[in-house]
Design a protein around this motif. Sequence first.
Motif, PDB file in Angstrom:
ATOM      1  N   GLN A   1       0.839  -1.186   0.000  1.00 34.76           N
ATOM      2  CA  GLN A   1       0.000   0.000   0.000  1.00 34.76           C
ATOM      3  C   GLN A   1       0.882   1.246   0.000  1.00 34.76           C
ATOM      4  O   GLN A   1       1.644   1.470   0.952  1.00 34.76           O
ATOM      5  CB  GLN A   1      -0.920   0.012   1.218  1.00 34.76           C
ATOM      6  N   ASN A   2       0.801   2.022  -1.085  1.00 32.74           N
ATOM      7  CA  ASN A   2       1.497   3.309  -1.194  1.00 32.74           C
ATOM      8  C   ASN A   2       3.002   3.232  -0.926  1.00 32.74           C
ATOM      9  O   ASN A   2       3.585   4.191  -0.452  1.00 32.74           O
ATOM     10  CB  ASN A   2       0.873   4.336  -0.253  1.00 32.74           C
ATOM     11  N   ARG A   3       3.610   2.105  -1.237  1.00 35.47           N
ATOM     12  CA  ARG A   3       5.048   1.889  -1.012  1.00 35.47           C
ATOM     13  C   ARG A   3       5.458   2.159   0.431  1.00 35.47           C
ATOM     14  O   ARG A   3       6.609   2.410   0.731  1.00 35.47           O
ATOM     15  CB  ARG A   3       5.891   2.760  -1.949  1.00 35.47           C
ATOM     16  N   GLU A   4       4.497   2.067   1.367  1.00 35.58           N
ATOM     17  CA  GLU A   4       4.780   2.320   2.770  1.00 35.58           C
ATOM     18  C   GLU A   4       4.424   1.152   3.679  1.00 35.58           C
ATOM     19  O   GLU A   4       4.980   1.028   4.753  1.00 35.58           O
ATOM     20  CB  GLU A   4       4.006   3.553   3.250  1.00 35.58           C
ATOM     21  N   LYS A   5       3.488   0.317   3.255  1.00 38.67           N
ATOM     22  CA  LYS A   5       3.044  -0.811   4.075  1.00 38.67           C
ATOM     23  C   LYS A   5       2.999  -2.053   3.214  1.00 38.67           C
ATOM     24  O   LYS A   5       2.560  -2.002   2.064  1.00 38.67           O
ATOM     25  CB  LYS A   5       1.670  -0.549   4.675  1.00 38.67           C
TER      26      LYS A   5
ATOM     27  N   GLY B   1      14.640  -0.999   1.456  1.00 37.55           N
ATOM     28  CA  GLY B   1      13.961   0.262   1.670  1.00 37.55           C
ATOM     29  C   GLY B   1      14.686   1.095   2.695  1.00 37.55           C
ATOM     30  O   GLY B   1      15.877   0.891   2.960  1.00 37.55           O
TER      31      GLY B   1
ATOM     32  N   GLU C   1      14.134   2.860   6.698  1.00 33.30           N
ATOM     33  CA  GLU C   1      13.358   2.860   7.941  1.00 33.30           C
ATOM     34  C   GLU C   1      12.332   1.731   7.960  1.00 33.30           C
ATOM     35  O   GLU C   1      11.176   1.927   8.315  1.00 33.30           O
ATOM     36  CB  GLU C   1      12.699   4.222   8.156  1.00 33.30           C
ATOM     37  N   LEU C   2      12.767   0.534   7.553  1.00 28.62           N
ATOM     38  CA  LEU C   2      11.882  -0.632   7.550  1.00 28.62           C
ATOM     39  C   LEU C   2      11.690  -1.151   8.967  1.00 28.62           C
ATOM     40  O   LEU C   2      12.638  -1.216   9.746  1.00 28.62           O
ATOM     41  CB  LEU C   2      12.464  -1.738   6.664  1.00 28.62           C
TER      42      LEU C   2
ATOM     43  N   ASP D   1       6.495  -2.015   7.615  1.00 28.85           N
ATOM     44  CA  ASP D   1       6.260  -0.604   7.325  1.00 28.85           C
ATOM     45  C   ASP D   1       7.594   0.058   7.018  1.00 28.85           C
ATOM     46  O   ASP D   1       8.638  -0.378   7.490  1.00 28.85           O
ATOM     47  CB  ASP D   1       5.637   0.116   8.525  1.00 28.85           C
ATOM     48  N   GLY D   2       7.560   1.129   6.255  1.00 32.81           N
ATOM     49  CA  GLY D   2       8.746   1.901   5.906  1.00 32.81           C
ATOM     50  C   GLY D   2       8.665   2.310   4.453  1.00 32.81           C
ATOM     51  O   GLY D   2       7.670   2.051   3.772  1.00 32.81           O
ATOM     52  N   GLU D   3       9.709   2.961   3.963  1.00 34.82           N
ATOM     53  CA  GLU D   3       9.745   3.345   2.548  1.00 34.82           C
ATOM     54  C   GLU D   3      10.274   2.177   1.732  1.00 34.82           C
ATOM     55  O   GLU D   3      11.450   1.828   1.800  1.00 34.82           O
ATOM     56  CB  GLU D   3      10.653   4.561   2.351  1.00 34.82           C
TER      57      GLU D   3
END
Length: 97
Positions: A18-22, A52, A54-55, A70-72
């Motif tokens: 989701q949105n390259r964040e989750k 990524g 801050e995973l 989660d993270g970028e």
Amino acid sequence: MDDRRGTNTNKAQNISVQNREKMQITGVDNVVSFDDETVILETSMGLLTIKGQELHINKLNLDDGNVSIDGELISITYSDRSGIIGKSGGFLSRMFR
């Protein structure tokens, strides 16, 4: 069990981003390694490397084979186990010399 990879091929493998964040992943057998830039998972389809920044592994349930990260998210790559664990100088063999 699949002797070639040593993973249970009966487990379904699903990845949701989701949105390259989750990211939610099913079919996970083991967490090989993780830090804030790389997560390596042993899955029913082979090794899965997530790169990524801050995973964070938020949820981990290996009994059900579910992982939430989660993270970028920058990249998701599958590879054969022999690329990480092997006699020919794979990642772990170089790390433990």
